[in-house]
Design a protein around this motif. Structure first.
Motif, PDB file in Angstrom:
ATOM      1  N   ASP A 186       0.828  -1.210   0.000  1.00  0.00           N
ATOM      2  CA  ASP A 186       0.000   0.000   0.000  1.00  0.00           C
ATOM      3  C   ASP A 186       0.861   1.258   0.000  1.00  0.00           C
ATOM      4  N   GLU A 187       2.000   1.202   0.701  1.00  0.00           N
ATOM      5  CA  GLU A 187       2.877   2.374   0.754  1.00  0.00           C
ATOM      6  C   GLU A 187       3.435   2.706  -0.627  1.00  0.00           C
ATOM      7  N   THR A 190       0.672   4.334  -2.678  1.00  0.00           N
ATOM      8  CA  THR A 190       0.475   5.719  -2.246  1.00  0.00           C
ATOM      9  C   THR A 190       1.565   6.628  -2.800  1.00  0.00           C
TER      10      THR A 190
END
Length: 295
Positions: A186-187, A190
């Motif tokens: 997810d990082e 993002t």
């Protein structure tokens, strides 16, 4: 600087990326088809996307992209292969409108906002892979992004740009495809979304003269990109007088005889590259003999 594309990984293999400079390829298409500015942008964006999609293939695999919108440009057809070669045409190359609200070429209006984008892959097997999605934008890049997410279930970001000079020639063209691999953190997502939201339009980056490598570093962050290799790309058509001759032979002796008697010869033109091939009476007589031979 000649045209080429690069393949890359990013974020320790979580992301697959492609970027291409296609100015010469799009210029050749513009010259051959005498496209006006907006059809040049539509055709150039489509060819740029297709040549990067071709780079995802292997060996002698190839693909065909069809963009069939309800705009006045009519269908756009592109062939590309794994060797960095592409050819294409837009049905109506002489369409023009004023700039859109953003002061840019109104590709959406020329292509249309309803219709279908189809990709057919010839992977050297008996069956072809075919995927089709509705046109969601008409701006081309968004439509390819939607195709990947929907038809191939690969979250992707596609950016395409074509800049046209006042005399209709091509100033610059290129683009990128960014794809998330399964399990992308997810990082990472993002961070990529942040880069994409802050970056200049791809056409501006191309106008600044960024190389494909620099384009990917601008999008993904300089320290995150691992360039794997590069490949030349070009406008290339495999048509020939022999290929068209074989098509004429397949019409049969009677049809060929009509060509001799009614027209005193025959002429064929390739839709993709606009090359013309002429066949005189002697050549057609030879074709009649070949058409009569048993298979």
């Amino acid at each position: 600087m000649s045209d080429y594309l690069v393949r890359a990984l990013a974020f320790n293999g979580q992301v697959r990326a492609f970027a291409a400079r296609t100015t010469d390829m799009v210029s050749e298409a513009q010259r051959r088809h005498d496209t006006w500015p907006i059809p040049s942008a539509a055709l150039g964006r489509s060819m740029t996307a297709a040549v990067m999609m071709g780079a995802m293939l292997k060996g002698d695999d190839k693909l065909t992209v069809k963009i069939e919108g309800n705009g006045p440009a009519g269908p756009i057809i592109i062939d590309a292969n794994a060797h960095g070669e592409a050819r294409g045409y837009i049905t109506n190359p002489h369409v023009h409108f004023d700039l859109n609200e953003q002061g840019k070429l109104d590709v959406r209006r020329v292509v249309g906002t309803e219709g279908a984008l189809t990709v057919v892959k010839d992977l050297g097997m008996r069956d072809f892979f075919s995927g089709q999605v509705p046109i969601v934008s008409g701006e081309i890049a968004e439509d390819f992004t939607y195709y990947y997410a929907t038809s191939e279930q690969v979250p992707s970001s596609v950016g395409l740009g074509v800049l046209v000079n006042p005399d209709n020639t091509i100033l610059a063209a290129g683009g990128f495809i960014i794809q998330l691999m399964p399990g992308t953190e997810d990082e990472t997502i993002t961070e990529i979304e942040g880069h994409l939201s802050r970056m200049e339009p791809v056409s501006k980056l191309i106008e600044r003269g960024l190389s494909p490598e620099e384009l990917l570093k601008e999008i993904l962050g300089e320290d995150n990109v691992q360039i794997l290799n590069q490949q030349d790309v070009s406008f290339s058509c495999n048509c020939s007088k022999e290929r068209f001759g074989a098509a004429i032979i397949s019409l049969g002796p009677d049809e060929i005889r009509d060509m001799i008697e009614e027209d005193g010869g025959a002429e064929a033109q390739c839709h993709f590259c606009m090359e013309q091939y002429h066949y005189n009476v002697d050549e057609l007589e030879t074709m009649i003999d070949e058409a009569k031979r048993p298979n």
